[in-house]
Design an enzyme around this catalytic site. Structure first.
Site, PDB file in Angstrom:
ATOM      1  N   ASP A 102       0.859  -1.184   0.000  1.00 13.84           N
ATOM      2  CA  ASP A 102       0.000   0.000   0.000  1.00 13.84           C
ATOM      3  C   ASP A 102       0.903   1.244   0.000  1.00 13.84           C
ATOM      4  O   ASP A 102       2.130   1.137  -0.019  1.00 13.84           O
ATOM      5  CB  ASP A 102      -1.039  -0.041   1.133  1.00 13.84           C
ATOM      6  CG  ASP A 102      -0.499   0.310   2.518  1.00 13.84           C
ATOM      7  OD1 ASP A 102       0.552   0.957   2.632  1.00 13.84           O
ATOM      8  OD2 ASP A 102      -1.170  -0.051   3.513  1.00 13.84           O
ATOM      9  N   VAL A 136       2.073   3.475   1.947  1.00 10.19           N
ATOM     10  CA  VAL A 136       3.085   3.831   2.945  1.00 10.19           C
ATOM     11  C   VAL A 136       4.010   2.673   3.332  1.00 10.19           C
ATOM     12  O   VAL A 136       4.769   2.778   4.293  1.00 10.19           O
ATOM     13  CB  VAL A 136       2.444   4.431   4.223  1.00 10.19           C
ATOM     14  CG1 VAL A 136       1.778   5.749   3.905  1.00 10.19           C
ATOM     15  CG2 VAL A 136       1.445   3.468   4.844  1.00 10.19           C
ATOM     16  N   LYS A 137       3.963   1.592   2.584  1.00 13.80           N
ATOM     17  CA  LYS A 137       4.828   0.467   2.925  1.00 13.80           C
ATOM     18  C   LYS A 137       6.221   0.622   2.278  1.00 13.80           C
ATOM     19  O   LYS A 137       6.456   1.549   1.503  1.00 13.80           O
ATOM     20  CB  LYS A 137       4.162  -0.842   2.492  1.00 13.80           C
ATOM     21  CG  LYS A 137       2.859  -1.147   3.258  1.00 13.80           C
ATOM     22  CD  LYS A 137       3.049  -1.223   4.757  1.00 13.80           C
ATOM     23  CE  LYS A 137       2.005  -2.032   5.488  1.00 13.80           C
ATOM     24  NZ  LYS A 137       0.692  -1.380   5.648  1.00 13.80           N
ATOM     25  N   THR A 138       7.111  -0.314   2.613  1.00 17.03           N
ATOM     26  CA  THR A 138       8.514  -0.226   2.180  1.00 17.03           C
ATOM     27  C   THR A 138       8.648  -0.010   0.673  1.00 17.03           C
ATOM     28  O   THR A 138       9.432   0.817   0.222  1.00 17.03           O
ATOM     29  CB  THR A 138       9.267  -1.502   2.600  1.00 17.03           C
ATOM     30  OG1 THR A 138       9.053  -1.699   3.991  1.00 17.03           O
ATOM     31  CG2 THR A 138      10.757  -1.370   2.328  1.00 17.03           C
ATOM     32  N   ILE A 139       7.886  -0.796  -0.109  1.00 16.86           N
ATOM     33  CA  ILE A 139       7.723  -0.456  -1.527  1.00 16.86           C
ATOM     34  C   ILE A 139       6.225  -0.399  -1.785  1.00 16.86           C
ATOM     35  O   ILE A 139       5.446  -1.013  -1.056  1.00 16.86           O
ATOM     36  CB  ILE A 139       8.400  -1.467  -2.485  1.00 16.86           C
ATOM     37  CG1 ILE A 139       7.723  -2.829  -2.430  1.00 16.86           C
ATOM     38  CG2 ILE A 139       9.900  -1.577  -2.192  1.00 16.86           C
ATOM     39  CD1 ILE A 139       8.171  -3.759  -3.551  1.00 16.86           C
TER      40      ILE A 139
END
Ligand SMILES: *Cc1c(COP(=O)(O)O)cnc(C)c1O
Length: 396
Positions: free
Chosen positions: A183, A185-188
């Protein structure tokens, strides 16, 4: 932390490949897609990166959890052990599967306490879902041992911890299935997206079919494909997958930056005896999206979080008061505020989460603060940040 900080020409190129052919669907249209299979390529590259047998890309991390539970045969009447510190999606997926979430305490790893899991296992327990919170790992070796000995399925919620490893092995690859979120705001990020990984071909095949109405994806005439099981639609589009593919190729760089940025801040904070850090079962495998630490008691922690915010140290989270990540504020779950009756509510004695007490978890979360580690910080910004953090810690 989030990959969206470093969008560039790479993402643009992958998306334009898709727009140039106009094939936004991940399956079929073989003749007109000019060889572009963004979802398929992502799956192949992620299996290689994580050294795992199979990967199925889907529409979200929440979808990945639902798909993983179904593909591991977890459903109506089953109990699933989950932690009280996670994003709400973990227990939502269990409830929507028709199963019953059973909350076990966390420890200073901020993840499930293996001893608490052992105590929570009942004859109805079918799965344990540890959540690798804030970029780092649970005691996954011990949790796996317990599950193996008790004959319980291990499914990892690794949505926040892509790239994290334990003793060199990818987080998410220890269980029967592992789940990731991409999503925003995740790492990718794929904007919205998720993945289920597994070393079991049968789990993968069920995941692939379940997330697309049961389609077996054999041949190239969708209308003639067989449907072996009932499913739903958890598909990802080629546009989303294209963004994710470019991001995935930046993962190593992202991890390197995060680890470097985190290290200097952690080293500076280590000078303060009142500050203790989250326990990391394998520090080398930390993906370093967050720096999580403890203060001596709840009052001091709340005061520290407030002072950090006032000093302009952004991206600090006091999860104990947060509405989405810790059970204390999950009023909707405690009241079972539902849109429509859930299968669990047909049980004679379904759990009353409003009366559930988890003092051991409260004692930990009341003292915990997590600081987001960003990719876009300059050296100067990091130095200023350290100065502000040290100023706050001195004054507390
Ligand atoms: C983000 C997240 C999810 C859900 O992922 P979405 O892609 O937002 O649906 C599930 N579990 C955890 C621990 C998460 O952080």
């Amino acid at each position: 932390m989030p990959g969206f900080e470093i969008f560039g020409d790479e993402e643009r190129k992958e998306v334009l490949d898709v727009l140039d052919t106009g094939i936004l669907f991940r399956y079929n249209f073989d003749q007109v897609r000019s060889g572009h299979w963004k979802a398929g390529s992502f799956e192949k590259e992620l299996t290689e990166k994580l050294d795992v047998g199979y990967c199925h890309l889907c529409s979200s991390g929440t979808a990945a959890l639902s798909i993983a539970l179904a593909s591991c045969g977890i459903g109506a009447g089953d109990e699933v052990i989950v932690p009280p510190f996670t994003f709400v999606a973990t227990f939502e997926a269990v409830l929507l599967a028709g199963a019953t979430p059973v909350f076990a305490d966390i420890d200073e790893t901020l993840c499930l306490n293996p001893e608490a899991v052992k105590k929570a296992i009942s004859p109805k327990t079918k799965a344990v879902v540890p959540v690798h919170m804030c970029g780092a790992m649970a005691q996954i070796d011990r949790l796996k041992n317990i599950c193996d000995r008790k004959g319980v399925t291990l499914i990892e919620d690794a949505c926040q911890s892509l790239g994290s490893t334990f003793e060199g092995k990818a987080i998410g690859s220890f269980g029967k299935a592992g789940c990731f979120s991409f999503d925003f705001v995740k790492t990718i990020t794929c904007a919205e997206g998720g993945a289920v990984i597994s070393n079991y071909e049968a789990v993968y095949k069920t995941a692939d079919a379940y997330s697309d109405h049961g389609h077996d994806h054999i041949g190239n005439d969708r209308g003639l494909e067989d449907h072996l099981i009932l499913g739903g639609n958890y598909r990802i589009s080629e546009l989303n997958a294209a963004v994710g593919l470019a991001q995935l190729r930046k993962l190593d760089k992202i991890l390197e930056l995060q680890r470097a940025n985190k290290k200097v801040i952690k080293d500076a904070m280590a000078a303060f005896p009142d500050v203790t850090f989250r326990k990391l079962p394998d520090e080398a495998g930390d993906s370093a999206t967050f720096l999580s630490f403890f203060m001596p008691d709840e009052d001091t922690t709340r005061a520290t979080a407030k002072a950090l915010s006032e000093a302009g140290v952004d991206g600090c989270f006091y999860w104990y008061d947060n509405n989405w990540h810790y059970i204390r504020q999950w009023g909707h779950l405690k009241k079972m505020a539902v849109a429509a009756r859930l299968p669990m509510m047909l049980l004679d004695n379904f759990p009353d989460y409003g009366r559930l007490e988890l003092p051991a978890s409260d004692a930990i979360m009341g003292r915990a603060i997590s600081m987001q580690i960003k990719l876009s910080w300059s050296q100067e910004a990091i130095e200023q940040r350290i100065e502000k953090i040290c100023g706050v810690l001195k004054s507390i």
